[in-house]
Design a protein around this motif. Structure first.
Motif, PDB file in Angstrom:
ATOM      1  N   GLY A 125       0.813  -1.206   0.000  1.00 24.02           N
ATOM      2  CA  GLY A 125       0.000   0.000   0.000  1.00 24.02           C
ATOM      3  C   GLY A 125       0.848   1.258   0.000  1.00 24.02           C
ATOM      4  O   GLY A 125       0.588   2.220  -0.747  1.00 24.02           O
ATOM      5  N   THR A 126       1.891   1.269   0.825  1.00 24.40           N
ATOM      6  CA  THR A 126       2.808   2.415   0.868  1.00 24.40           C
ATOM      7  C   THR A 126       3.560   2.564  -0.438  1.00 24.40           C
ATOM      8  O   THR A 126       3.730   3.677  -0.965  1.00 24.40           O
ATOM      9  N   LEU A 127       4.016   1.427  -1.001  1.00 27.63           N
ATOM     10  CA  LEU A 127       4.756   1.443  -2.260  1.00 27.63           C
ATOM     11  C   LEU A 127       3.893   1.960  -3.400  1.00 27.63           C
ATOM     12  O   LEU A 127       4.338   2.796  -4.205  1.00 27.63           O
ATOM     13  N   ILE A 128       2.672   1.487  -3.485  1.00 21.90           N
ATOM     14  CA  ILE A 128       1.785   1.890  -4.579  1.00 21.90           C
ATOM     15  C   ILE A 128       1.484   3.380  -4.514  1.00 21.90           C
ATOM     16  O   ILE A 128       1.477   4.078  -5.544  1.00 21.90           O
ATOM     17  N   TYR A 129       1.230   3.892  -3.320  1.00 22.08           N
ATOM     18  CA  TYR A 129       0.934   5.317  -3.186  1.00 22.08           C
ATOM     19  C   TYR A 129       2.137   6.156  -3.630  1.00 22.08           C
ATOM     20  O   TYR A 129       1.992   7.115  -4.395  1.00 22.08           O
ATOM     21  N   GLY A 130       3.334   5.791  -3.165  1.00 17.16           N
ATOM     22  CA  GLY A 130       4.523   6.536  -3.561  1.00 17.16           C
ATOM     23  C   GLY A 130       4.805   6.427  -5.049  1.00 17.16           C
ATOM     24  O   GLY A 130       5.143   7.418  -5.709  1.00 17.16           O
ATOM     25  N   PHE A 131       4.647   5.223  -5.601  1.00 19.69           N
ATOM     26  CA  PHE A 131       4.867   5.012  -7.027  1.00 19.69           C
ATOM     27  C   PHE A 131       3.892   5.846  -7.853  1.00 19.69           C
ATOM     28  O   PHE A 131       4.279   6.482  -8.846  1.00 19.69           O
ATOM     29  N   GLY A 132       2.641   5.846  -7.449  1.00 24.35           N
ATOM     30  CA  GLY A 132       1.637   6.598  -8.194  1.00 24.35           C
ATOM     31  C   GLY A 132       1.896   8.085  -8.180  1.00 24.35           C
ATOM     32  O   GLY A 132       1.812   8.747  -9.232  1.00 24.35           O
ATOM     33  N   ARG A 133       2.229   8.610  -7.006  1.00 21.08           N
ATOM     34  CA  ARG A 133       2.454  10.048  -6.900  1.00 21.08           C
ATOM     35  C   ARG A 133       3.716  10.496  -7.645  1.00 21.08           C
ATOM     36  O   ARG A 133       3.784  11.622  -8.142  1.00 21.08           O
ATOM     37  N   TYR A 134       4.720   9.638  -7.731  1.00 27.47           N
ATOM     38  CA  TYR A 134       5.989  10.038  -8.355  1.00 27.47           C
ATOM     39  C   TYR A 134       6.014   9.771  -9.855  1.00 27.47           C
ATOM     40  O   TYR A 134       6.508  10.601 -10.629  1.00 27.47           O
ATOM     41  N   PHE A 135       5.471   8.632 -10.283  1.00 28.68           N
ATOM     42  CA  PHE A 135       5.603   8.230 -11.681  1.00 28.68           C
ATOM     43  C   PHE A 135       4.337   8.425 -12.520  1.00 28.68           C
ATOM     44  O   PHE A 135       4.439   8.590 -13.737  1.00 28.68           O
ATOM     45  N   LEU A 136       3.159   8.362 -11.903  1.00 27.46           N
ATOM     46  CA  LEU A 136       1.935   8.337 -12.694  1.00 27.46           C
ATOM     47  C   LEU A 136       1.202   9.674 -12.747  1.00 27.46           C
ATOM     48  O   LEU A 136       0.624  10.021 -13.773  1.00 27.46           O
ATOM     49  N   PHE A 137       1.189  10.411 -11.653  1.00 21.21           N
ATOM     50  CA  PHE A 137       0.533  11.720 -11.617  1.00 21.21           C
ATOM     51  C   PHE A 137       1.141  12.507 -10.460  1.00 21.21           C
ATOM     52  O   PHE A 137       1.776  11.931  -9.567  1.00 21.21           O
ATOM     53  N   ASN A 138       0.963  13.825 -10.466  1.00 19.63           N
ATOM     54  CA  ASN A 138       1.642  14.651  -9.467  1.00 19.63           C
ATOM     55  C   ASN A 138       0.684  15.515  -8.647  1.00 19.63           C
ATOM     56  O   ASN A 138       1.094  16.512  -8.057  1.00 19.63           O
ATOM     57  N   LEU A 139      -0.588  15.135  -8.603  1.00 16.26           N
ATOM     58  CA  LEU A 139      -1.573  15.916  -7.855  1.00 16.26           C
ATOM     59  C   LEU A 139      -2.214  15.052  -6.780  1.00 16.26           C
ATOM     60  O   LEU A 139      -2.418  13.846  -6.965  1.00 16.26           O
ATOM     61  N   ASP A 140      -2.526  15.677  -5.646  1.00 18.30           N
ATOM     62  CA  ASP A 140      -3.252  14.960  -4.598  1.00 18.30           C
ATOM     63  C   ASP A 140      -4.664  14.598  -5.053  1.00 18.30           C
ATOM     64  O   ASP A 140      -5.164  13.512  -4.751  1.00 18.30           O
TER      65      ASP A 140
END
Length: 324
Positions: A125-140
């Motif tokens: 869960g922690t990995l997916i959230y970090g991966f998504g925010r860094y590589f897939l999109f940059n907005l909350d």
């Protein structure tokens, strides 16, 4: 007391929900109106869908703490792809594929690497959230783009005066019920959760079934995420680091699906969701502060579990089976 000794936790929680309904109906004149009842069920339909996803995993003696994070990231990425001009069907397919791949990886780590599910999925869960925010999109918060407007009907539309999220919740419940009751994989999943070693001895493909249960969890989670985004025209990825996943676990366990695995079903999730919905709706109408609501909810949930423990004490063998 003897008259209630054979009540299950599911029945206890259902009775408690009915008592709350009666109490709120007497104290709050508008509680039992059609509009409020529909609003009540609609407000917890997404929680109920996630409860079904978590319930399938828990019945298989697992747990999926990455469920909410994966839902948020996969759906937010889907909305981002739509916003970049990708056709809606392709964006949905990629988001779903991403969710299923992560679910399969969760299952592989638990089944084949044999890392305890609580640790594997917490880390994922922690990995997916970090991966998504860094590589897939940059907005909350990723908002529904113009090309994604057709999805809004899933969260905001009605059928015969009933909000569509309620029908979608019912469809997920029916799907989960038929899977557990009438499919070979569903029976295997319950057998694995009840006794993993015995299931292996009898020829059940235990490891593939464990992978399957996490893939089903990710599939239902993605569906719930799409309904969430369609309801508010956005996906707030901060829900991935909130306590929402523990609300999902509470619905499952409160309804009577034990963490020891192998027991319970979709009906337990529905009962747990009903109690939470009635409780939160009544307190909202009474304008009770959010912090006070948490205290009241915690007391009622704990009371229900304590009553079940007194009426249906667990024997030594049950107490030793896989509690978290």
């Amino acid at each position: 007391m003897n008259a209630f000794r054979h009540l299950s936790q599911e029945q206890i929680v259902f009775v408690l929900a009915l008592v709350l309904c009666v109490a709120f109906a007497v104290a709050l004149p508008g509680f039992l109106t059609t509009s409020n009842v529909l609003n009540l069920v609609r407000s917890v339909s997404i929680l109920g869908m996630l409860g079904v996803a978590m319930g399938l995993v828990v019945i298989g003696r697992g747990i999926d703490l990455s469920l909410v994070a994966l839902m948020a990231v996969s759906v937010a990425w889907t909305l981002h792809l739509i916003g970049t001009g990708m056709p809606l069907p392709l964006a949905l397919a990629l988001g779903l594929a991403f969710s299923l791949v992560v679910g399969a990886f969760n299952g592989w780590v638990v089944a084949y690497v044999e890392i305890p599910a609580i640790f594997a999925t917490l880390a994922m869960g922690t990995l997916i959230y970090g991966f998504g925010r860094y590589f897939l999109f940059n907005l909350d918060v990723v908002y529904m783009p113009e090309a994604g407007q057709p999805l809004l009907v899933l969260g905001q539309g009605t059928l015969l005066g009933v909000p569509l999220p309620i029908f979608l919740f019912a469809a997920v419940c029916l799907g989960g019920y038929f899977f557990l009751r009438y499919t070979k994989s569903g029976r295997y999943l319950r057998a694995v959760g009840d006794n993993l070693l015995a299931a292996r001895i009898t020829g059940v493909p235990a490891r593939p079934i464990i992978v399957l249960q996490y893939m089903l969890s990710s599939l239902i989670g993605y569906m719930a995420g799409i309904v969430t985004a369609a309801s508010v025209a956005s996906m707030n990825t901060r829900v991935a680091i909130s306590t929402y996943v523990y609300d999902v676990i509470l619905v499952v366990v409160l309804g009577g699906i034990g963490l020891s695995g192998g027991k319970g079903g979709v009906r337990n999730v529905i009962v747990g969701t009903l109690l939470i919905g009635v409780l939160l709706n009544g307190m909202t109408i009474m304008d009770i502060q959010y912090t006070v609501q948490n205290v009241i909810k915690g007391v009622i949930l704990l009371t229900a579990i304590v009553i079940d423990t007194i009426i249906n004490p667990r024997d030594e063998q049950t107490a030793q089976q896989g509690d978290i």
